[in-house]
Design a protein around this motif. Structure first.
Motif, PDB file in Angstrom:
ATOM      1  N   ALA A 120      -3.139   0.234  -9.128  1.00 57.91           N
ATOM      2  CA  ALA A 120      -4.623   0.444  -9.345  1.00 57.91           C
ATOM      3  C   ALA A 120      -4.911   1.338  -7.950  1.00 57.91           C
ATOM      4  CB  ALA A 120      -5.524  -0.673  -9.283  1.00 57.91           C
ATOM      5  N   GLY A 121      -4.355   0.994  -6.758  1.00 55.08           N
ATOM      6  CA  GLY A 121      -4.615   1.461  -5.441  1.00 55.08           C
ATOM      7  C   GLY A 121      -4.114   2.961  -5.618  1.00 55.08           C
ATOM      8  N   ALA A 122      -2.889   3.365  -6.324  1.00 60.49           N
ATOM      9  CA  ALA A 122      -2.595   4.554  -6.120  1.00 60.49           C
ATOM     10  C   ALA A 122      -3.311   5.362  -7.071  1.00 60.49           C
ATOM     11  CB  ALA A 122      -0.897   4.543  -7.004  1.00 60.49           C
ATOM     12  N   VAL A 123      -3.630   4.974  -8.235  1.00 56.90           N
ATOM     13  CA  VAL A 123      -4.695   5.467  -9.212  1.00 56.90           C
ATOM     14  C   VAL A 123      -5.883   5.751  -8.346  1.00 56.90           C
ATOM     15  CG1 VAL A 123      -6.243   5.381 -11.045  1.00 56.90           C
ATOM     16  CG2 VAL A 123      -3.590   4.539 -11.405  1.00 56.90           C
ATOM     17  N   ALA A 124      -6.340   5.159  -7.679  1.00 52.67           N
ATOM     18  CA  ALA A 124      -7.793   5.376  -6.971  1.00 52.67           C
ATOM     19  C   ALA A 124      -7.596   6.359  -6.160  1.00 52.67           C
ATOM     20  CB  ALA A 124      -8.169   4.168  -6.180  1.00 52.67           C
TER      21      ALA A 124
ATOM     22  N   ALA B  47       3.489   5.288  -9.129  1.00 50.74           N
ATOM     23  CA  ALA B  47       3.565   3.778  -8.333  1.00 50.74           C
ATOM     24  C   ALA B  47       4.339   2.625  -9.012  1.00 50.74           C
ATOM     25  CB  ALA B  47       2.270   3.026  -8.489  1.00 50.74           C
ATOM     26  N   GLU B  48       4.911   2.806 -10.554  1.00 47.24           N
ATOM     27  CA  GLU B  48       5.423   1.780 -11.173  1.00 47.24           C
ATOM     28  C   GLU B  48       7.076   1.759 -10.550  1.00 47.24           C
ATOM     29  OE1 GLU B  48       6.266   0.344 -15.631  1.00 47.24           O
ATOM     30  OE2 GLU B  48       5.817   2.587 -15.336  1.00 47.24           O
ATOM     31  N   VAL B  49       7.505   2.912 -10.201  1.00 47.30           N
ATOM     32  CA  VAL B  49       8.866   3.098  -9.562  1.00 47.30           C
ATOM     33  C   VAL B  49       9.134   2.088  -8.623  1.00 47.30           C
ATOM     34  CG1 VAL B  49      10.607   4.502  -8.785  1.00 47.30           C
ATOM     35  CG2 VAL B  49       8.986   5.267 -10.426  1.00 47.30           C
ATOM     36  N   THR B  50       8.327   1.810  -7.621  1.00 43.67           N
ATOM     37  CA  THR B  50       8.613   0.823  -6.410  1.00 43.67           C
ATOM     38  C   THR B  50       7.309   0.001  -6.168  1.00 43.67           C
ATOM     39  OG1 THR B  50       7.384   2.488  -4.979  1.00 43.67           O
ATOM     40  CG2 THR B  50       9.766   2.808  -5.341  1.00 43.67           C
ATOM     41  N   HIS B  51       6.238   0.127  -6.968  1.00 44.83           N
ATOM     42  CA  HIS B  51       5.215  -1.019  -6.791  1.00 44.83           C
ATOM     43  C   HIS B  51       4.534  -1.317  -8.107  1.00 44.83           C
ATOM     44  CE1 HIS B  51       5.648   0.428  -2.541  1.00 44.83           C
ATOM     45  NE2 HIS B  51       5.165  -0.648  -2.264  1.00 44.83           N
ATOM     46  N   PRO B  52       5.129  -2.037  -8.970  1.00 46.64           N
ATOM     47  CA  PRO B  52       4.736  -1.840 -10.403  1.00 46.64           C
ATOM     48  C   PRO B  52       3.661  -3.419 -10.399  1.00 46.64           C
ATOM     49  CG  PRO B  52       6.747  -3.105 -10.161  1.00 46.64           C
ATOM     50  CD  PRO B  52       6.479  -2.418  -8.849  1.00 46.64           C
ATOM     51  N   HIS B  53       3.359  -4.010  -9.254  1.00 54.04           N
ATOM     52  CA  HIS B  53       1.997  -4.813  -9.398  1.00 54.04           C
ATOM     53  C   HIS B  53       0.854  -4.188  -9.846  1.00 54.04           C
ATOM     54  CE1 HIS B  53      -0.779  -7.752  -8.214  1.00 54.04           C
ATOM     55  NE2 HIS B  53       0.150  -9.039  -8.199  1.00 54.04           N
TER      56      HIS B  53
ATOM     57  N   GLN C 180      -0.564   9.952 -14.071  1.00 51.45           N
ATOM     58  CA  GLN C 180       0.742  10.367 -13.469  1.00 51.45           C
ATOM     59  C   GLN C 180       0.703   9.360 -12.100  1.00 51.45           C
ATOM     60  OE1 GLN C 180       3.097  12.538 -14.383  1.00 51.45           O
ATOM     61  NE2 GLN C 180       1.811  13.140 -16.285  1.00 51.45           N
ATOM     62  N   ALA C 181      -0.396   8.937 -11.491  1.00 57.89           N
ATOM     63  CA  ALA C 181      -0.401   8.112 -10.376  1.00 57.89           C
ATOM     64  C   ALA C 181       0.371   6.823 -10.714  1.00 57.89           C
ATOM     65  CB  ALA C 181      -1.632   7.797  -9.659  1.00 57.89           C
ATOM     66  N   ALA C 182      -0.199   6.270 -11.864  1.00 58.31           N
ATOM     67  CA  ALA C 182       0.389   4.840 -12.337  1.00 58.31           C
ATOM     68  C   ALA C 182       1.819   5.223 -12.428  1.00 58.31           C
ATOM     69  CB  ALA C 182      -0.265   4.496 -13.462  1.00 58.31           C
TER      70      ALA C 182
ATOM     71  N   ASN D 132       1.019  -1.295   0.033  1.00 58.03           N
ATOM     72  CA  ASN D 132      -0.009   0.035  -0.053  1.00 58.03           C
ATOM     73  C   ASN D 132       0.870   1.206  -0.084  1.00 58.03           C
ATOM     74  OD1 ASN D 132       0.908   0.209   2.676  1.00 58.03           O
ATOM     75  ND2 ASN D 132      -0.889  -0.604   3.569  1.00 58.03           N
ATOM     76  N   GLY D 133       2.139   1.090  -0.055  1.00 61.06           N
ATOM     77  CA  GLY D 133       3.045   2.332  -0.077  1.00 61.06           C
ATOM     78  C   GLY D 133       2.784   3.346  -0.922  1.00 61.06           C
ATOM     79  N   ALA D 134       2.669   2.779  -2.477  1.00 59.74           N
ATOM     80  CA  ALA D 134       2.250   3.782  -3.315  1.00 59.74           C
ATOM     81  C   ALA D 134       1.026   4.470  -3.575  1.00 59.74           C
ATOM     82  CB  ALA D 134       2.569   3.132  -4.714  1.00 59.74           C
ATOM     83  N   ALA D 135      -0.039   3.801  -2.755  1.00 59.14           N
ATOM     84  CA  ALA D 135      -1.306   4.627  -2.537  1.00 59.14           C
ATOM     85  C   ALA D 135      -1.046   5.456  -1.364  1.00 59.14           C
ATOM     86  CB  ALA D 135      -2.160   3.485  -2.166  1.00 59.14           C
TER      87      ALA D 135
END
Length: 244
Positions: free
Chosen positions: A112-116, A101-107, A96-98, A73-76
């Motif tokens: 999706a959590g970061a986008v939300a 997130a991809e830098v550290t949490h690319p799953h 931009q959120a995607a 949940n860190g990226a979110a």
């Protein structure tokens, strides 16, 4: 300020310098300003150490979970400043959120959590009704477990008890995006415009309280004036005043 709050400051710094997410610059800032004592998880701590030693984030970030990357949940947690930056532009906030997130949490679930959360922070200043708020978020979140949880949060908006909602949605105890973001959005949706009620509602559910409260607080926006003196200020480097 724990590690993920510190990473939120890096996002802010990159946005002020580039106007959008430059992934290489963001990875460099995360790694350069990594502070072990700030409570990073062991996987993220290792990732940032290896980036700092010259490793390529594109390869390193995808090592966990058999090559799919972390769904934590860190990226979110760190992305709300990005959503605020792109206020009233949820499409760009999502894109931009995607990237962030991809830098550290690319799953896909972590992204999706970061986008939300970014979309939520982008549209929250308009204070839409709770159902419309969640519907707009769902419009940007790809299919998956996070999206299913957010849809369930939409159905639970008539529920007032945070313990009941978190029993269904999760409260971050699993430290996963799908176990964290849906409940945080439920709490934010029910109390848009009321920081204190949103905060205490979120905290009452227990679990990973620092993460869920950080997400909800970031979405709601400005804290009450009497709370501000108790908040840790942005580090000087995030304000362009030099390195830590």
């Amino acid at each position: 300020m724990d590690g993920r709050h510190r990473d939120g400051a890096s996002i802010y710094l990159v946005l002020t310098r580039h106007g959008s997410i430059d992934q290489d610059a963001l990875a460099e800032s995360f790694a350069e300003r990594h502070d072990f004592d700030r409570g990073y998880g062991p996987s993220t701590g290792r990732l940032l150490r290896l980036i700092r030693e010259g490793g390529d984030w594109r390869t390193l970030a995808r090592e966990p979970f058999d090559g799919t990357g972390s769904w934590g949940n860190g990226a979110a947690m760190r992305v709300a400043p990005l959503g605020a930056w792109f206020a009233d532009d949820p499409d760009e906030a999502a894109r931009q959120a995607a990237l962030s997130a991809e830098v550290t949490h690319p799953h896909p679930e972590a992204m999706a959590g970061a986008v939300a959360v970014a979309v939520a922070a982008s549209i929250a200043p308009a204070k839409p009704p709770p159902g419309r708020f969640i519907d707009e978020i769902l419009r940007h979140v790809p299919d998956g477990t996070v999206r299913e949880g957010i849809a369930e949060a939409r159905r639970l908006l008539t529920i007032a008890d945070p313990s009941t909602a978190s029993a269904v949605l999760g409260n971050g105890r699993q430290v996963a995006a799908h176990d964290t973001v849906p409940f945080a959005l439920w709490a934010a949706a029910r109390h848009l415009g009321d920081f204190k009620r949103a905060f205490w509602t979120t905290a009452a559910a227990g679990g990973d309280i620092d993460t869920t409260c950080a997400i909800v607080g970031g979405i709601i926006g400005t804290a009450p004036p009497d709370w501000l003196p108790h908040c840790e200020p942005l580090p000087s480097w995030a304000l362009g005043q030099g390195s830590p």
